[in-house]
Write a protein that holds these residues in place. Structure first.
Motif, mmCIF file in Angstrom:
data_model
loop_
_atom_site.group_PDB
_atom_site.id
_atom_site.type_symbol
_atom_site.label_atom_id
_atom_site.label_comp_id
_atom_site.label_asym_id
_atom_site.label_seq_id
_atom_site.Cartn_x
_atom_site.Cartn_y
_atom_site.Cartn_z
ATOM 1 N N ARG A 146 -7.029 5.571 -0.802
ATOM 2 C CA ARG A 146 -6.973 5.106 0.737
ATOM 3 C C ARG A 146 -7.870 3.927 0.982
ATOM 4 O O ARG A 146 -8.852 4.061 1.705
ATOM 5 C CB ARG A 146 -7.155 6.305 1.362
ATOM 6 N N SER A 147 -7.434 2.969 0.167
ATOM 7 C CA SER A 147 -8.394 1.849 0.101
ATOM 8 C C SER A 147 -7.464 0.639 1.063
ATOM 9 O O SER A 147 -6.494 0.417 1.288
ATOM 10 C CB SER A 147 -8.400 1.244 -1.427
ATOM 11 N N THR A 148 -8.687 -0.422 1.290
ATOM 12 C CA THR A 148 -8.308 -1.553 2.166
ATOM 13 C C THR A 148 -8.699 -2.725 1.327
ATOM 14 O O THR A 148 -10.173 -2.803 0.866
ATOM 15 C CB THR A 148 -8.809 -1.780 3.356
ATOM 16 N N SER A 149 -7.807 -3.503 0.879
ATOM 17 C CA SER A 149 -8.168 -4.505 -0.314
ATOM 18 C C SER A 149 -7.970 -5.938 0.454
ATOM 19 O O SER A 149 -7.077 -6.217 1.093
ATOM 20 C CB SER A 149 -7.156 -4.380 -1.267
ATOM 21 N N GLY A 203 -4.476 -11.191 5.947
ATOM 22 C CA GLY A 203 -3.820 -9.923 5.702
ATOM 23 C C GLY A 203 -4.815 -9.068 4.924
ATOM 24 O O GLY A 203 -5.662 -9.328 4.073
ATOM 25 N N THR A 204 -4.221 -7.675 4.777
ATOM 26 C CA THR A 204 -4.578 -6.748 4.077
ATOM 27 C C THR A 204 -3.781 -6.064 3.221
ATOM 28 O O THR A 204 -2.514 -6.129 3.427
ATOM 29 C CB THR A 204 -5.463 -5.572 5.070
ATOM 30 N N ASP A 205 -4.340 -5.492 2.038
ATOM 31 C CA ASP A 205 -3.479 -4.664 1.306
ATOM 32 C C ASP A 205 -4.074 -3.440 1.225
ATOM 33 O O ASP A 205 -5.289 -2.918 0.937
ATOM 34 C CB ASP A 205 -3.451 -5.227 -0.052
ATOM 35 N N THR A 206 -3.141 -2.289 1.672
ATOM 36 C CA THR A 206 -3.745 -0.982 1.935
ATOM 37 C C THR A 206 -3.135 0.148 0.959
ATOM 38 O O THR A 206 -2.033 -0.248 0.516
ATOM 39 C CB THR A 206 -3.574 -0.533 3.226
ATOM 40 N N SER A 249 -7.242 2.146 6.125
ATOM 41 C CA SER A 249 -5.918 1.992 5.592
ATOM 42 C C SER A 249 -5.100 2.515 6.489
ATOM 43 O O SER A 249 -3.865 2.193 6.459
ATOM 44 C CB SER A 249 -5.825 2.529 4.173
ATOM 45 N N ASP A 250 -5.445 3.471 7.342
ATOM 46 C CA ASP A 250 -4.425 4.060 8.375
ATOM 47 C C ASP A 250 -4.525 3.237 9.751
ATOM 48 O O ASP A 250 -3.748 3.686 10.697
ATOM 49 C CB ASP A 250 -4.610 5.475 8.606
ATOM 50 N N LEU A 251 -5.258 2.288 9.887
ATOM 51 C CA LEU A 251 -5.503 1.671 10.930
ATOM 52 C C LEU A 251 -4.885 0.026 10.975
ATOM 53 O O LEU A 251 -4.898 -0.440 9.701
ATOM 54 C CB LEU A 251 -6.926 1.248 11.233
ATOM 55 N N GLN A 252 -4.184 -0.228 11.949
ATOM 56 C CA GLN A 252 -3.816 -1.891 12.078
ATOM 57 C C GLN A 252 -5.126 -2.603 12.464
ATOM 58 O O GLN A 252 -5.713 -2.398 13.532
ATOM 59 C CB GLN A 252 -2.776 -1.882 12.991
ATOM 60 N N PRO A 253 -5.536 -3.632 11.872
ATOM 61 C CA PRO A 253 -6.770 -4.466 12.137
ATOM 62 C C PRO A 253 -6.219 -5.352 13.559
ATOM 63 O O PRO A 253 -5.275 -5.623 13.550
ATOM 64 C CB PRO A 253 -6.992 -5.331 10.883
ATOM 65 N N LEU A 254 -7.463 -5.557 14.138
ATOM 66 C CA LEU A 254 -7.137 -6.294 15.438
ATOM 67 C C LEU A 254 -6.775 -7.734 14.894
ATOM 68 O O LEU A 254 -6.081 -8.472 15.503
ATOM 69 C CB LEU A 254 -8.288 -6.699 16.241
ATOM 70 N N SER A 255 -7.392 -8.391 13.865
ATOM 71 C CA SER A 255 -6.900 -9.440 13.287
ATOM 72 C C SER A 255 -7.498 -9.621 11.916
ATOM 73 O O SER A 255 -8.268 -8.607 11.234
ATOM 74 C CB SER A 255 -8.024 -10.692 13.818
ATOM 75 N N SER A 256 -6.853 -10.357 11.083
ATOM 76 C CA SER A 256 -7.336 -10.694 9.655
ATOM 77 C C SER A 256 -6.921 -11.916 9.339
ATOM 78 O O SER A 256 -5.601 -12.573 9.497
ATOM 79 C CB SER A 256 -6.301 -9.534 8.696
ATOM 80 N N SER A 257 -7.658 -12.871 8.677
ATOM 81 C CA SER A 257 -7.529 -14.012 8.327
ATOM 82 C C SER A 257 -6.360 -14.228 7.188
ATOM 83 O O SER A 257 -5.481 -15.252 7.509
ATOM 84 C CB SER A 257 -8.686 -14.862 7.866
ATOM 85 N N TYR A 313 -6.808 -21.412 -1.984
ATOM 86 C CA TYR A 313 -6.477 -21.253 -0.949
ATOM 87 C C TYR A 313 -6.969 -20.357 -0.084
ATOM 88 O O TYR A 313 -6.778 -20.364 1.173
ATOM 89 C CB TYR A 313 -4.725 -21.049 -1.195
ATOM 90 N N ILE A 314 -7.527 -19.205 -0.353
ATOM 91 C CA ILE A 314 -8.105 -18.054 0.468
ATOM 92 C C ILE A 314 -9.189 -17.889 -0.141
ATOM 93 O O ILE A 314 -9.574 -16.908 -0.650
ATOM 94 C CB ILE A 314 -7.198 -17.155 0.281
ATOM 95 N N PRO A 315 -10.337 -18.733 0.063
ATOM 96 C CA PRO A 315 -11.718 -18.551 -0.483
ATOM 97 C C PRO A 315 -12.330 -17.485 0.415
ATOM 98 O O PRO A 315 -13.439 -16.619 -0.359
ATOM 99 C CB PRO A 315 -12.377 -19.964 -0.296
ATOM 100 N N GLU A 316 -11.930 -16.989 1.528
ATOM 101 C CA GLU A 316 -12.365 -16.090 2.349
ATOM 102 C C GLU A 316 -11.574 -15.323 3.123
ATOM 103 O O GLU A 316 -10.510 -15.893 3.570
ATOM 104 C CB GLU A 316 -13.574 -16.772 3.347
ATOM 105 N N ASN A 317 -11.702 -14.040 3.149
ATOM 106 C CA ASN A 317 -10.694 -13.012 4.039
ATOM 107 C C ASN A 317 -11.227 -12.024 4.486
ATOM 108 O O ASN A 317 -12.285 -11.402 4.098
ATOM 109 C CB ASN A 317 -9.399 -12.412 2.732
ATOM 110 N N ASP A 318 -10.892 -11.482 5.629
ATOM 111 C CA ASP A 318 -11.541 -10.739 6.580
ATOM 112 C C ASP A 318 -10.602 -9.685 7.458
ATOM 113 O O ASP A 318 -9.323 -10.079 7.338
ATOM 114 C CB ASP A 318 -12.363 -11.317 7.490
ATOM 115 N N ALA A 319 -11.008 -8.513 7.829
ATOM 116 C CA ALA A 319 -10.265 -7.930 8.749
ATOM 117 C C ALA A 319 -11.208 -7.299 9.838
ATOM 118 O O ALA A 319 -12.350 -6.757 9.412
ATOM 119 C CB ALA A 319 -9.497 -6.662 8.123
ATOM 120 N N GLU A 320 -10.780 -7.315 11.118
ATOM 121 C CA GLU A 320 -11.531 -6.752 12.222
ATOM 122 C C GLU A 320 -11.167 -5.566 12.848
ATOM 123 O O GLU A 320 -9.789 -5.620 12.954
ATOM 124 C CB GLU A 320 -11.898 -7.803 13.060
ATOM 125 N N TYR A 321 -11.835 -4.508 13.225
ATOM 126 C CA TYR A 321 -11.105 -3.285 13.490
ATOM 127 C C TYR A 321 -12.066 -2.965 14.893
ATOM 128 O O TYR A 321 -13.287 -3.125 14.984
ATOM 129 C CB TYR A 321 -11.361 -2.354 12.656
#
Length: 136
Positions: free
Chosen positions: A32-35, A17-20, A7-15, A42-50
Motif C-alpha cells: 500500500r504505497s504511494t510513489s 501525479g501519484t502512483d499507488t 494510497s487510499d486517499l485522493q491528494p488535494l494536489s499533486s504537481s 521534465y519532472i525534477p520534483e514531484n509532490d502530493a498534499e493531503y
C-alpha cells in the motif's frame, strides 16, 4: 486505533501525479504505497498534499527508491506539516529509512520527492513512500 493509508486517499494536489499500490523497495514489497515519479529533465520534483483535518497523530512510512530505478539514482525525500519541514532525507537506490513523524494537530501533509542524480539521465525514478499511513 485508526489507520488510513495514503494510497487510499485522493491528494488535494499533486504537481505530477501519484502512483499507488504495490512497490518493491530494497528487495521488499510494500503493498500500500504511494510513489512519486521524478527525472532530471521534465519532472525534477514531484509532490502530493493531503488534508488531514487535524485528526491524526502519527505518519509512518518506509521511504526509498523503487527497485526499478536506474543504477546510481539518488532522490531527496521531504515531508511538510502545514508548510513546516518535518523530514529531509537523501537516499540512493538500495537504501531505505523508516519514518515515524508526529503530525498531531496538522491540517495539511505534503510529501515531496526531488531528483538528485543518476548515472543514466534519460531514465526516470520513483520515490516510494512504502505503506505510508496515518495513525490516531
Amino acid at each position: 486505533m485508526g489507520v488510513q493509508y495514503l494510497s487510499d486517499l485522493q491528494p488535494l494536489s499533486s504537481s505530477s501525479g501519484t502512483d499507488t499500490g504495490s512497490a518493491e523497495v530494497n528487495g521488499r514489497n510494500y503493498a500500500r504505497s504511494t510513489s512519486l515519479r521524478v527525472d532530471k529533465s521534465y519532472i525534477p520534483e514531484n509532490d502530493a498534499e493531503y488534508n488531514l483535518g487535524r485528526d491524526w497523530r502519527t505518519f509512518k512510512a518506509t521511504i526509498g527508491l523503487r527497485d526499478d530505478a536506474p543504477t546510481g539514482c539518488r532522490l531527496k525525500f521531504e515531508a511538510f506539516a502545514d508548510g513546516k519541514l518535518i523530514n529531509d532525507a537523501t537516499l540512493p537506490l538500495g537504501e531505505t529509512r523508516d519514518l515515524k513523524l508526529d503530525i498531531s494537530h496538522v491540517l495539511r501533509l505534503k510529501i515531496q520527492v526531488t531528483y538528485v542524480s543518476s548515472t543514466d539521465i534519460s531514465n526516470y525514478c520513483y520515490g516510494a513512500w512504502g505503506d505510508a499511513r496515518l495513525e490516531t
